[in-house]
Scaffold this motif. Sequence first.
Motif, mmCIF file in Angstrom:
data_model
loop_
_atom_site.group_PDB
_atom_site.id
_atom_site.type_symbol
_atom_site.label_atom_id
_atom_site.label_comp_id
_atom_site.label_asym_id
_atom_site.label_seq_id
_atom_site.Cartn_x
_atom_site.Cartn_y
_atom_site.Cartn_z
ATOM 1 N N ILE A 5 -86.627 -8.741 -3.791
ATOM 2 C CA ILE A 5 -87.034 -7.479 -4.517
ATOM 3 C C ILE A 5 -87.819 -6.664 -3.671
ATOM 4 O O ILE A 5 -88.650 -6.938 -2.918
ATOM 5 C CB ILE A 5 -87.822 -7.737 -5.729
ATOM 6 C CG1 ILE A 5 -86.916 -8.560 -6.776
ATOM 7 C CG2 ILE A 5 -88.204 -6.448 -6.669
ATOM 8 C CD1 ILE A 5 -87.380 -8.650 -8.213
ATOM 9 N N LEU A 51 -87.720 -1.981 -7.306
ATOM 10 C CA LEU A 51 -89.023 -1.478 -7.899
ATOM 11 C C LEU A 51 -89.324 -0.177 -7.519
ATOM 12 O O LEU A 51 -89.929 -0.216 -6.244
ATOM 13 C CB LEU A 51 -90.070 -2.420 -8.249
ATOM 14 C CG LEU A 51 -90.196 -3.219 -9.166
ATOM 15 C CD1 LEU A 51 -91.415 -4.024 -9.196
ATOM 16 C CD2 LEU A 51 -90.070 -2.620 -10.628
ATOM 17 N N VAL A 80 -85.383 0.272 -10.867
ATOM 18 C CA VAL A 80 -86.075 0.032 -11.904
ATOM 19 C C VAL A 80 -87.369 1.006 -11.666
ATOM 20 O O VAL A 80 -88.247 0.727 -10.785
ATOM 21 C CB VAL A 80 -86.785 -1.016 -12.519
ATOM 22 C CG1 VAL A 80 -87.570 -1.143 -13.783
ATOM 23 C CG2 VAL A 80 -85.683 -2.125 -12.778
ATOM 24 N N ILE A 116 -88.257 -6.781 -16.162
ATOM 25 C CA ILE A 116 -87.276 -6.842 -14.815
ATOM 26 C C ILE A 116 -86.260 -7.637 -14.970
ATOM 27 O O ILE A 116 -85.022 -7.068 -14.404
ATOM 28 C CB ILE A 116 -88.423 -7.432 -13.802
ATOM 29 C CG1 ILE A 116 -89.670 -6.794 -13.402
ATOM 30 C CG2 ILE A 116 -87.363 -7.178 -12.250
ATOM 31 C CD1 ILE A 116 -89.561 -5.653 -12.713
ATOM 32 N N GLU A 117 -86.079 -8.865 -15.433
ATOM 33 C CA GLU A 117 -85.075 -9.724 -15.293
ATOM 34 C C GLU A 117 -84.005 -9.341 -16.250
ATOM 35 O O GLU A 117 -82.858 -9.867 -15.865
ATOM 36 C CB GLU A 117 -85.530 -10.941 -15.478
ATOM 37 C CG GLU A 117 -86.400 -11.726 -14.214
ATOM 38 C CD GLU A 117 -86.519 -12.882 -14.488
ATOM 39 O OE1 GLU A 117 -86.789 -13.769 -15.346
ATOM 40 O OE2 GLU A 117 -86.853 -13.643 -13.345
#
Length: 133
Positions: A5, A51, A80, A116-117
């Motif tokens: 990530i 992110l 995201v 997030i997942e």
Amino acid sequence: MKPVILVIEDNEKNAYLVTFILEKYGYQVIQARDGESGISLAQKLKPDLILLDIQLPVMDGYAVARELMKNKDLCVIPIVAVTSYAMAGDRERILSEGCVGYIEKPINPATFMAEIEQYLPDGKKGNALRRDP
Ligand code: MN
């Protein structure tokens, strides 16, 4: 291999907290402090998820998302947004720039991973065995 990530966040404390949580849940975290280095790291590493802080110096998160979406290799990576903006218009703008979703600051450690997942395929989720029961 751990899922990767990329965290693009200029605030060191926020980056530290997010990294701490993600690493605890089995992710490898790469940090970028500004949009430009975030984009070049995305090109180099092809992370599983990005992110993206919206309030960034020089190049804001909207501009970063726009650049990522222009690139045919990078536009498939879920982005995201992480934002302290709470206005309805901001949410629409975030999604229209290509982000799959957004998380509001301050982040809630209790719900952060689930948020997030939902944007990661099953094979790219962190190590479930390390999760608290
Ligand atoms: Mn920021």
